[in-house]
Design a protein around this motif. Structure first.
Motif, PDB file in Angstrom:
ATOM      1  N   ARG A  17       0.693  -1.244  -0.116  1.00 38.95           N
ATOM      2  CA  ARG A  17       0.166  -0.019  -0.036  1.00 38.95           C
ATOM      3  C   ARG A  17       0.898   1.218  -0.217  1.00 38.95           C
ATOM      4  NH1 ARG A  17      -3.996  -1.278   4.821  1.00 38.95           N
ATOM      5  NH2 ARG A  17      -2.013  -1.777   5.721  1.00 38.95           N
ATOM      6  N   GLU A  18       1.931   1.249   0.713  1.00 40.87           N
ATOM      7  CA  GLU A  18       2.957   2.317   0.757  1.00 40.87           C
ATOM      8  C   GLU A  18       3.588   2.661  -0.703  1.00 40.87           C
ATOM      9  OE1 GLU A  18       6.632   4.225   3.461  1.00 40.87           O
ATOM     10  OE2 GLU A  18       5.436   2.528   4.255  1.00 40.87           O
ATOM     11  N   ARG A  40       1.540  10.185   7.494  1.00 40.92           N
ATOM     12  CA  ARG A  40       1.409   8.763   8.193  1.00 40.92           C
ATOM     13  C   ARG A  40       0.203   9.206   9.392  1.00 40.92           C
ATOM     14  NH1 ARG A  40       3.946   4.262   8.095  1.00 40.92           N
ATOM     15  NH2 ARG A  40       5.668   5.144   6.996  1.00 40.92           N
ATOM     16  N   VAL A  41      -0.690   8.486   9.187  1.00 44.24           N
ATOM     17  CA  VAL A  41      -1.718   8.686  10.130  1.00 44.24           C
ATOM     18  C   VAL A  41      -1.960   7.297  10.747  1.00 44.24           C
ATOM     19  CG1 VAL A  41      -4.249   9.029  10.850  1.00 44.24           C
ATOM     20  CG2 VAL A  41      -2.976  10.499   8.996  1.00 44.24           C
ATOM     21  N   ARG A  44      -1.279   4.143   8.732  1.00 46.64           N
ATOM     22  CA  ARG A  44      -1.613   4.211   7.491  1.00 46.64           C
ATOM     23  C   ARG A  44      -0.780   5.209   6.738  1.00 46.64           C
ATOM     24  NH1 ARG A  44      -8.110   4.410   6.473  1.00 46.64           N
ATOM     25  NH2 ARG A  44      -7.196   4.348   4.402  1.00 46.64           N
ATOM     26  N   ILE A  46      -1.545   8.517   4.055  1.00 46.77           N
ATOM     27  CA  ILE A  46      -2.428   9.100   3.568  1.00 46.77           C
ATOM     28  C   ILE A  46      -1.896  10.355   2.621  1.00 46.77           C
ATOM     29  CG2 ILE A  46      -4.040   8.406   5.211  1.00 46.77           C
ATOM     30  CD1 ILE A  46      -3.893  11.611   6.062  1.00 46.77           C
ATOM     31  N   GLU A  55      -7.354  15.864   3.912  1.00 48.59           N
ATOM     32  CA  GLU A  55      -6.890  14.584   3.993  1.00 48.59           C
ATOM     33  C   GLU A  55      -7.507  13.823   3.154  1.00 48.59           C
ATOM     34  OE1 GLU A  55      -6.890  13.557   8.078  1.00 48.59           O
ATOM     35  OE2 GLU A  55      -5.096  14.557   8.617  1.00 48.59           O
ATOM     36  N   CYS A  56      -6.832  12.940   2.553  1.00 51.29           N
ATOM     37  CA  CYS A  56      -7.413  11.932   1.350  1.00 51.29           C
ATOM     38  C   CYS A  56      -6.973  10.638   1.769  1.00 51.29           C
ATOM     39  CB  CYS A  56      -7.259  12.163  -0.085  1.00 51.29           C
ATOM     40  SG  CYS A  56      -7.629  14.004  -0.476  1.00 51.29           S
ATOM     41  N   PHE A  57      -7.907   9.782   2.321  1.00 51.61           N
ATOM     42  CA  PHE A  57      -7.360   8.347   2.622  1.00 51.61           C
ATOM     43  C   PHE A  57      -7.133   7.328   1.568  1.00 51.61           C
ATOM     44  CE2 PHE A  57      -8.562  10.477   6.606  1.00 51.61           C
ATOM     45  CZ  PHE A  57      -7.753  10.077   7.481  1.00 51.61           C
ATOM     46  N   SER A  58      -7.551   7.676   0.399  1.00 48.11           N
ATOM     47  CA  SER A  58      -7.285   6.598  -0.896  1.00 48.11           C
ATOM     48  C   SER A  58      -7.077   7.254  -2.269  1.00 48.11           C
ATOM     49  CB  SER A  58      -8.576   5.687  -0.857  1.00 48.11           C
ATOM     50  OG  SER A  58      -9.502   6.453  -1.212  1.00 48.11           O
ATOM     51  N   HIS A 282      -2.718  13.773  14.791  1.00 48.57           N
ATOM     52  CA  HIS A 282      -3.881  13.145  15.240  1.00 48.57           C
ATOM     53  C   HIS A 282      -3.801  12.412  16.624  1.00 48.57           C
ATOM     54  CE1 HIS A 282      -4.544  13.296  10.992  1.00 48.57           C
ATOM     55  NE2 HIS A 282      -5.915  13.390  11.418  1.00 48.57           N
TER      56      HIS A 282
END
Length: 518
Positions: A17-18, A40-41, A44, A46, A55-58, A282
């Motif tokens: 994913r990264e 990095r959250v 994950r 992002i 923020e966009c998670f995908s 966060h």
């Protein structure tokens, strides 16, 4: 042994994913979106749009955002001020997004988890020439002898003229084209000299509306980046006076600017912490998985101290027929949890910019104020330990612009009004800003005698009002910026239209920007 093998697999470079996220980032930047970055959250990675602070998670969420109305509006606003042939050389994560110093985002550094996280927003490398200049600065020596040597040094190693800052030194456009040394700065728990080099200048101007009856109002005030042109003595730059202060830029680390105790340093990176802060700022609680989970157990068995939450959770989930000893251990553990929670909240507050309230991220650009008349940091007059406060570079610039605006507005008000009469004498006195100062401690960097430190003159409530004023004025600037040839940022104060008025653009001051070496 099994736990260690699992840990290597999880923290190793094989993260599909990264890798996919970094490949997407490269394509997005190549298509004209340099303001998109990876953050990095938790565990994950992002996408983050800097000009929209979104923020966009995908991938799909990112593409939808780039096509949306919000981004189109913000991009049109930023295109006028932040895109140009000479961009701002900063990347603070809230406004500026210059990623020219960033390493290739596709390169995975698997040496350690910390370096992998910082590789997303890396610090600039120091070349051999810069290292040589820094060592000479610390020794108080220089290889730049004479005017010819100064010119050669400025071209070859960006050194310019090496000079130590004394108490009587005054920085100006003609004397800051080389590295200098700021004395009494806290660096890695030791008070020492800080070598810095000049990045360039920002020219502050304002738009004033003049109406009948000597009525003058400032509608906009901004800072335009001119780079090294400000040190060349051009006619356009000579029209600007010196602000008396400079902005010193750093690459942010958690221990920068203040001295941390050993227990505070460990809390911010505690793997089993009840209260954790990730790299994106966060806040989260580690209560989702019980210790019966194999994955959570492997985390705690990696040679790290167990969290106080672990013992308290074990007591709560244990048998109701437990002994009084277990109950006493549970009570003590709950106290330690609350104590750690309070410390973590305090540490989290230290990571937040005091002007905008947003987190300061590792590797991003942060800044503090330098008094050019004394050569000391602004916070030096409020403490004797060499500590200093840090803010986002753009936030500190906006604060400096606001201070200039308040001083100029007060100057115009004094010229247009008379102090005579009963109404003028009985009018309530308003808090006035008379100088640029640190927005957190109100230090100006003036010389102090002995242990007598500078005292703040503005209440906390008034300081909050000024900070909110700067935030709202910058939002108004984004909606209606001044169209300039150079990249800029500023504040906008909408005013009522004055009849038979005339608008003028006036130069004000020039402010130098320095960067800490190393």
């Amino acid at each position: 042994m099994v736990g260690k093998e699992l840990l290597v697999q999880r923290n190793g470079p094989v993260d599909i994913r990264e890798i996919a996220a970094k490949a997407t980032l490269r394509k997005v930047r190549q298509s004209g979106h340099p303001y998109v970055e990876l953050r990095r959250v938790g565990k994950r990675v992002i996408f983050f749009c800097t000009i929209c602070l979104t923020e966009c998670f995908s991938d799909n969420v990112l593409f939808d955002h780039l096509k949306g109305n919000l981004h189109s509006r913000r991009y049109a606003e930023a295109k006028v001020t932040l895109f140009g042939p000479m961009p701002w050389p900063f990347n603070d994560g809230v406004l500026f997004f210059n990623n020219s110093r960033e390493k290739d985002p596709l390169l995975l550094d698997s040496s350690s988890q910390t370096t992998r996280e910082l590789a997303l927003v890396p610090r600039p490398e120091v070349s051999g020439n810069d290292t040589e200049v820094t060592s000479k600065l610390r020794d108080g020596s220089s290889s730049c002898n004479g005017a010819k040597g100064q010119r050669n040094c400025a071209k070859g190693c960006a050194g310019g003229r090496v000079a130590a800052v004394s108490e009587d030194r005054v920085l100006s456009n003609s004397g800051t084209d080389g590295p200098l040394v700021i004395p009494g700065v806290l660096l890695k728990d030791v008070v020492s000299d800080l070598p810095v080099h000049l990045l360039g200048y920002g020219n502050i101007s304002y738009r004033i509306c003049e109406g009948n009856k000597n009525c003058k109002k400032i509608s906009k005030i901004w800072c335009a980046w001119v780079g090294q042109e400000g040190s060349n003595g051009s006619d356009s730059c000579n029209t600007y006076e010196q602000s008396g202060f400079a902005i010193v830029n750093f690459s942010y680390t958690h221990d920068l600017g203040r001295k941390w105790s050993s227990d505070e340093q460990d809390l911010s990176v505690s793997a089993g912490s009840f209260f954790v802060i990730d790299d994106a700022g966060h806040r989260g609680k580690r209560l989702k998985k019980s210790f019966s989970d194999q994955e959570a157990s492997s985390e705690e068995s990696n040679g790290q101290s167990s969290s106080p939450q672990g013992s308290s959770q074990a007591t709560v989930t244990g048998s109701p027929t437990g002994t009084s000893h277990n109950l006493q251990v549970g009570l003590l553990s709950s106290k330690s949890v609350r104590r750690e929670l309070r410390k973590q909240k305090r540490i989290a507050a230290e990571k937040v910019c005091d002007i905008c309230g947003r987190p300061m991220l590792p590797g991003k650009d942060v800044a503090t104020l330098l008094n050019c008349n004394t050569g000391n940091l602004a916070c030096s007059s409020r403490n004797s330990s060499g500590a200093y406060h840090l803010f986002h570079t753009s936030c500190l610039l906006h604060w400096s612009i606001l201070c200039q605006y308040e001083m100029l507005t007060d100057q115009l008000a004094r010229k247009g009004k008379s102090n005579r009469g009963r109404k003028a004498k009985n009018a309530p006195k308003k808090t006035k800003i008379t100088s640029i100062f640190c927005p957190e401690c109100q230090g100006t960097g003036t010389h102090v005698k002995g242990d007598e430190l500078e005292k703040p003159s503005i209440s906390l409530s008034e300081m909050l009002r000024f900070k909110l004023k700067a935030i709202e004025a910058h939002k108004a600037w984004l909606k209606s910026p001044e169209v300039l040839e150079n990249c800029s940022t500023g504040l906008h104060f909408p005013t009522e239209h004055l009849e038979n008025s005339e608008e003028k653009v006036m130069p004000l001051t020039s402010i130098p920007f320095f960067a800490a070496d190393g």
